[in-house]
Design a protein around this motif. Sequence first.
Motif, mmCIF file in Angstrom:
data_model
loop_
_atom_site.group_PDB
_atom_site.id
_atom_site.type_symbol
_atom_site.label_atom_id
_atom_site.label_comp_id
_atom_site.label_asym_id
_atom_site.label_seq_id
_atom_site.Cartn_x
_atom_site.Cartn_y
_atom_site.Cartn_z
ATOM 1 N N PRO A 206 0.898 -1.239 0.073
ATOM 2 C CA PRO A 206 -0.106 0.049 -0.006
ATOM 3 C C PRO A 206 0.862 1.301 -0.094
ATOM 4 O O PRO A 206 1.878 1.335 0.509
ATOM 5 C CB PRO A 206 -0.911 0.047 1.425
ATOM 6 C CG PRO A 206 -0.116 -1.143 2.099
ATOM 7 C CD PRO A 206 0.756 -1.823 1.289
ATOM 8 N N TYR A 209 0.568 7.027 4.082
ATOM 9 C CA TYR A 209 -0.044 8.598 4.227
ATOM 10 C C TYR A 209 0.842 9.637 3.751
ATOM 11 O O TYR A 209 0.308 10.386 3.062
ATOM 12 C CB TYR A 209 -0.443 8.736 5.643
ATOM 13 C CG TYR A 209 -1.523 8.052 6.355
ATOM 14 C CD1 TYR A 209 -2.549 7.255 5.176
ATOM 15 C CD2 TYR A 209 -1.747 7.942 7.574
ATOM 16 C CE1 TYR A 209 -3.348 6.356 5.889
ATOM 17 C CE2 TYR A 209 -2.598 6.982 8.271
ATOM 18 C CZ TYR A 209 -3.703 6.208 7.199
ATOM 19 O OH TYR A 209 -4.826 5.483 7.683
ATOM 20 N N ALA A 224 -7.809 9.351 3.578
ATOM 21 C CA ALA A 224 -8.579 8.744 2.506
ATOM 22 C C ALA A 224 -8.429 9.207 1.209
ATOM 23 O O ALA A 224 -8.340 10.623 1.263
ATOM 24 C CB ALA A 224 -9.907 8.335 2.923
ATOM 25 N N TRP A 225 -8.675 8.464 0.146
ATOM 26 C CA TRP A 225 -8.515 9.215 -1.039
ATOM 27 C C TRP A 225 -9.811 10.172 -1.415
ATOM 28 O O TRP A 225 -10.894 9.771 -0.767
ATOM 29 C CB TRP A 225 -8.510 8.143 -2.537
ATOM 30 C CG TRP A 225 -7.436 7.310 -2.235
ATOM 31 C CD1 TRP A 225 -7.670 5.880 -2.161
ATOM 32 C CD2 TRP A 225 -6.133 7.506 -2.313
ATOM 33 N NE1 TRP A 225 -6.276 5.276 -2.191
ATOM 34 C CE2 TRP A 225 -5.217 6.116 -2.302
ATOM 35 C CE3 TRP A 225 -5.447 8.713 -2.581
ATOM 36 C CZ2 TRP A 225 -3.829 6.219 -2.253
ATOM 37 C CZ3 TRP A 225 -4.031 8.641 -2.723
ATOM 38 C CH2 TRP A 225 -3.148 7.415 -2.389
ATOM 39 N N GLU A 238 -9.482 4.397 -7.813
ATOM 40 C CA GLU A 238 -9.413 4.044 -6.291
ATOM 41 C C GLU A 238 -8.846 2.625 -6.213
ATOM 42 O O GLU A 238 -7.945 2.221 -5.418
ATOM 43 C CB GLU A 238 -10.725 4.048 -5.702
ATOM 44 C CG GLU A 238 -10.444 4.170 -4.231
ATOM 45 C CD GLU A 238 -11.938 4.463 -3.412
ATOM 46 O OE1 GLU A 238 -11.626 4.665 -2.362
ATOM 47 O OE2 GLU A 238 -12.818 4.842 -3.966
ATOM 48 N N GLU A 239 -9.638 1.665 -6.914
ATOM 49 C CA GLU A 239 -8.992 0.277 -6.974
ATOM 50 C C GLU A 239 -7.696 -0.003 -7.499
ATOM 51 O O GLU A 239 -6.962 -0.789 -6.938
ATOM 52 C CB GLU A 239 -10.379 -0.533 -7.720
ATOM 53 C CG GLU A 239 -9.950 -0.243 -9.289
ATOM 54 C CD GLU A 239 -11.478 -0.853 -10.068
ATOM 55 O OE1 GLU A 239 -11.271 -1.269 -11.019
ATOM 56 O OE2 GLU A 239 -12.555 -0.346 -9.538
ATOM 57 N N GLY A 242 -5.275 1.336 -4.191
ATOM 58 C CA GLY A 242 -5.244 0.484 -2.783
ATOM 59 C C GLY A 242 -5.635 1.500 -1.828
ATOM 60 O O GLY A 242 -5.970 2.740 -2.075
ATOM 61 N N CYS A 243 -5.698 0.842 -0.562
ATOM 62 C CA CYS A 243 -5.904 1.659 0.721
ATOM 63 C C CYS A 243 -4.946 2.210 1.288
ATOM 64 O O CYS A 243 -3.665 1.513 1.367
ATOM 65 C CB CYS A 243 -6.577 0.908 1.723
ATOM 66 S SG CYS A 243 -8.354 0.357 1.180
#
Length: 448
Positions: A206, A209, A224-225, A238-239, A242-243
């Motif tokens: 990932p 931040y 968060a995005w 977004e996919e 990733g987070c």
Amino acid sequence: MAAPCYLGWDFSTQQLKVIAIDEQLRVIYEDNVHFDKDLPEFKTQGGVYIHSDRLTVTSPVLMWVKALDMILEKMKSSGFNFSQVRAMSGAGQQHGSVYWKKGSTQILKNASSELPLHQSLKGCFSVSNSPIWMDSSTASQCRALEKALGGAQHLASVTGSRAYERFTGNQIAKIYSQNPEVYKQTERISLVSSFAASLFLGAYAPIDYSDGSGMNLLQIWEKAWSKPCLDACAPGLEERLGCPVPSHSVLGPISPYYSQRYGFSPDCKIVAFTGDNPASLAGMRLQEGDIAISLGTSDTLFLWIQEPTPALEGHILCNPVDSQTYMALLCFKNGSLMRERIRDDCASGSWDEFSKALSSTAAGNSGNLGFYFDVMEITPEAVGIHRFNRDNQKVSRFPKEVEIRALIEGQFMAKRIHAEKLGYKVLPRTRILATGGASHNKKILQGL
């Protein structure tokens, strides 16, 4: 049993560096691979390709992978004991991006330890030359992003920075608009830092931040995005990203590839990699209220901030050490080269004479002040030399010793003013940590 140690990696513009430290933070091994010199087959200059438009600047992704193979083989040849490595982390040049082709995750996971990694991964990238921080070819994408978000200041309030040409969101938008098929073939987009971590993890790592907040895509407050930013850049983004995760996250154990090929312990942990600027803040052990200033070719200011106020100049990033706080970054182009020019003009090219001139004038320079920009400055956007006397009248020249103090005091005053605009507050316990070439000059440091 060998004493535990820890590896740090730096995927920078011109070279790949590795350092090993023991539990007392003593350096026990270091090495590097210089891209131009050690990997001449890629024909880079300064680790990059400058394209014919002079605006597009990229680096070959496989060069970075091959450099990793090369440095690990060098470590192996030197007898380095990989089994003693408990954990590793690293930094990557900020703003570079890597585009993984569909199906690459399986290749990464199942890479054969019989082969160097670059051979397994050679077909894994939908974009073979990664856009990097030196690229300035996305002006139209920047304008479109700011417009979509209701203006530059609103974008800065959400993501920490107005739209910048090197920032990843704008680079992705350019790739999507110019090569929609290439974008369609891409299943994951990494930053250089998360790409490097992915190589060790054997899976897509990932984005952290801190490095993620240099993309014009991350809401720095919510971590968060930002959907409006994503939508303005490319569909299905977004996919592909990733987070995001905190910069100190333990991502998992090292890929079996490294245990089988080099003898790493299967328990060796991979900690999230981050950008080179956040890594500098962490490496200098900054704390709340501290300022770090790098006095190099350009001057860079790193600030630990509790309550930032994002502005049109400078950048607010998530703090890599403490996810609840922030770091500010200000860059000034007219650094050491400007100081050297005034040294040559006013002190016969001698730093000793330059220092004596500083000693012979009083702090405050009797009200004389100057701002010196040989090249177009970033912060503020200005050029030329501007001198003002004690009555705030513009003058054409100063005596030599007044010029020297005006330069130094003007540079540091500007840094403080722009830092305070971003929400920085000078505290009684404020420490200033100086690094870079000019930090060796004690008289210049007194100006701080």
